[in-house]
Design an enzyme around this catalytic site. Structure first.
Site, mmCIF file in Angstrom:
data_model
loop_
_atom_site.group_PDB
_atom_site.id
_atom_site.type_symbol
_atom_site.label_atom_id
_atom_site.label_comp_id
_atom_site.label_asym_id
_atom_site.label_seq_id
_atom_site.Cartn_x
_atom_site.Cartn_y
_atom_site.Cartn_z
ATOM 1 N N GLU A 127 -21.827 30.313 8.689
ATOM 2 C CA GLU A 127 -22.270 28.932 8.880
ATOM 3 C C GLU A 127 -21.380 28.103 7.980
ATOM 4 O OE1 GLU A 127 -23.451 25.509 8.264
ATOM 5 O OE2 GLU A 127 -25.125 26.368 7.135
ATOM 6 N N CYS B 131 -24.230 20.332 5.178
ATOM 7 C CA CYS B 131 -23.284 20.532 6.284
ATOM 8 C C CYS B 131 -23.707 19.763 7.531
ATOM 9 C CB CYS B 131 -23.164 22.020 6.597
ATOM 10 S SG CYS B 131 -24.746 22.815 6.938
#
Length: 485
Positions: A256, A290
Site C-alpha cells: 500500500e 496516503c
C-alpha cells in the site's frame, strides 16, 4: 519513560513473547513532534534480532495455524474490547509520538479496533469448495490454508490502525507475524503487541522489532526462505525496492504505497457538502495520509464560492500541540517533512500560484505548519506531481469535464479519488473513468474496516480490509480425489 505518563509501554524488542534488549544493546530516540524533545529511547534492533524474531514466528507458526478458528476469533475480539477499554492510554501515546490531536487519536483507536472485530468474524468464515470434475472421473477439493510467517512493515502516520489492519487478518488466517514499526512511532505498536498478549495471543505469534536501520534488519529476513509473506505500507520508492527484493524468494506481497488523490467538484455539486468533505479529505491526520486530497479540480462556475468557503474553514482550524484542548491540527512528524512542504509551496508560488492563507512557518518549537490554500496552481509544478503529506490544498479550475478527468488521471498513483456531483449519471460515469482503487463519492472519508482498501498503478498491490483482506494471508490447495467408474 521520560515525560510520558502512559503505563504498560515496552521499550525493548518483543520476541517470542518476551521483552529483550537489542543485539549489542543499541537504542534510538523517539521524539515528540510538538516540542522536538525526546520522549524516550527504545531498543534498536540489529540484523540478528530480525532473524531471531523470524525464528520465533516460524516456530510458533504450526501451532497457531492449528488453533481452531473460533478460538482465534475470540482472541481477536478480546483485542477489540481491550483497545476500547484502554482507548485513552493509546490515544495519548499516539498523540505524543505522532502529533495528531487527542480527538483524532481516539478516532484512530476506534478505527484500529474495528479491524480486530471484523477479522474476528472473518476467521470463522474461511472456506473452500467441493465439486465434481468436468469429466466425472474425480472430485475437486479446494481448501485454504495460512500462507506462513509474515513480515509487516508499517509507517508512522497511523501507528495503531495500520499495524492493526495487517496483524488482524494475518492472525485470523492462522499466520504468525514479525512487525517492523516506523522509527518515528514504535511505542504504539509495542503497546499494541503487549495488549495482544494480554488478550491471549500465544508467545511468538506476534513479534515487534523497532529499528533505525530498516534495510539492514529486514533484508536478511526477506532473503530467508522461511518468510512467506511481506506486507508494506509506505512510499512508492521504498515499495519498489522491497518488491524487487521479495522477488528472489517469490514472496506473497501486499503493498500500500503513495497517493496523489484528485478532488473533483463539478458545477452541480452541493458546495457546502463539498467544502466539508474537502476539509476532512485534506486535513485528517494533519494531511499526513496516503488518502489525503492533494489536487483540487473545481469547476469554474462554482470555484469562487468553493474557494471562499473552503479558505474560511481552513483559516478557522486551530494549530497547536495535540494534547492541548481544542487543537484541530498538530505538528508534522519531523523537520524534514516540514522542509519538504515549504519547498513544495515555494515552488508552486514560483510557478504563479497565489497563497490565500497559510504558507508561513510559525516561530517556536515543534514541527508545525499552518493550513494553507493555494489557487492558480500550475499543472507543471511539483505540488501537483508529488504526494504533499501536509495541510496544503492546491486548487485548479476547469471548464471541460473530460479534461479534468484526464488531469486527475495524469499521475503514476491511483489510490483514491474524490468526486462531488448531484447528477447520478455523471457520478457513475466519472467513478468508472477515474483511475484509482477507491472513490469517495460525495464523501471525504473512505476508510472502513469492512471495505477493501488499496490502489492501482504505482499505489500498490493487494487489498486490506473487507472480505478481500484475509485472502492476502491465505493460499489455496487443490486436492484431486480419484473416483473410478
Amino acid at each position: 519513560m521520560k515525560n510520558v505518563d502512559v503505563p504498560g509501554v515496552p521499550r525493548g524488542l518483543l520476541v517470542g513473547g518476551a521483552e529483550r534488549d537489542a543485539d549489542g544493546g543499541a537504542t534510538f530516540e523517539v521524539v515528540d513532534p510538538a516540542t522536538g524533545g525526546v520522549l524516550c529511547e527504545v531498543a534498536d534492533a540489529a540484523p540478528r534480532d530480525g532473524l531471531a524474531a523470524l525464528d520465533s514466528a516460524a516456530a510458533a507458526g504450526p501451532g497457531w495455524a492449528c488453533v481452531p478458528p473460533r478460538r482465534r476469533a475470540e482472541i481477536l475480539r478480546r483485542v477489540h474490547d481491550l483497545l476500547l477499554e484502554r482507548s485513552e492510554e493509546f490515544a495519548l501515546l499516539i498523540t505524543l509520538e505522532m502529533g495528531k490531536s487527542l480527538d483524532e487519536s481516539r478516532a484512530e483507536v476506534a478505527y484500529g479496533a474495528q479491524f480486530f472485530r471484523w477479522f474476528a468474524e472473518e476467521a470463522v468464515r474461511i472456506d473452500g469448495h467441493w465439486k465434481v470434475s468436468e469429466d466425472g472421473s474425480a472430485r475437486v477439493l479446494v481448501m485454504r490454508r495460512p500462507v506462513g510467517p509474515a513480515l509487516l512493515i508499517t509507517p508512522w502516520n497511523l501507528p495503531l490502525a495500520l499495524p492493526a489492519r495487517k496483524i488482524a487478518p494475518a492472525l485470523a488466517a492462522g499466520c504468525t507475524v514479525v512487525v517492523k514499526p516506523a522509527e518515528q512511532t514504535p511505542l504504539t505498536t509495542l503497546k499494541l503487541a503487549a495488549l495482544l498478549a494480554d488478550a491471549g495471543t500465544p508467545a511468538g505469534v506476534v513479534n515487534v522489532i523497532p529499528t533505525s536501520r530498516p534495510a539492514a534488519v529486514t533484508g536478511p529476513m526477506i532473503r530467508d526462505d522461511r518468510l512467506r509473506k511481506l506486507s508494506f505500507t509506505g512510499s512508492t520508492e521504498v515499495g519498489r525496492t522491497l518488491l524487487a527484493a521479495a522477488s528472489n524468494q517469490v514472496l506473497r506481497t501486499s503493498l500500500e504505497l503513495g497517493g496523489n488523490a484528485p478532488f473533483l467538484v463539478c458545477h452541480d455539486a452541493d458546495i457546502d457538502a463539498a467544502v466539508c468533505g474537502a476539509i476532512v479529505a485534506k486535513t485528517r491526520n494533519i494531511g499526513q495520509a496516503c488518502v489525503a486530497a492533494n489536487r483540487f479540480y473545481v469547476h469554474a462556475e462554482v470555484a469562487d464560492e468553493f474557494v471562499t468557503k473552503f479558505t474560511e474553514r481552513m483559516e478557522g482550524l486551530r494549530v497547536g500541540p495535540g494534547t492541548a484542548p481544542g487543537t484541530d491540527l498538530g505538528p508534522l512528524i519531523d523537520d524534514q517533512q516540514r522542509a519538504r512542504l515549504v519547498a513544495l509551496v515555494d515552488d508552486a508560488v514560483l510557478h504563479g500560484a497565489e497563497v490565500l492563507t497559510g504558507g508561513t512557518v510559525p516561530a517556536g518549537p515543534g514541527f508545525f505548519y499552518p493550513p494553507t490554500v493555494l489557487t492558480g496552481v500550475s499543472p507543471d509544478c511539483a505540488i501537483t506531481r508529488e504526494e504533499i503529506f501536509g495541510p496544503v490544498a492546491a486548487i485548479q479550475t476547469f471548464t471541460d469535464e473530460a479534461e479534468a478527468v484526464r488531469e486527475a488521471n495524469h499521475t503514476e498513483y491511483g489510490l483514491v479519488s474524490y468526486l462531488y456531483t448531484r447528477d447520478l449519471t455523471r457520478a457513475v460515469r466519472l467513478s468508472e473513468q477515474l483511475e484509482s482503487g477507491m472513490v469517495g463519492l460525495n464523501r471525504g472519508l473512505i476508510s472502513d474496516a469492512s471495505a477493501p482498501f488499496g490502489g492501482i498503478k504505482q499505489s500498490g498491490l493487494g487489498r486490506e480490509g473487507g472480505n478481500s483482506g484475509i485472502s492476502e494471508y491465505l493460499e489455496e490447495k487443490y486436492v484431486a480425489i480419484d473416483m473410478p467408474a
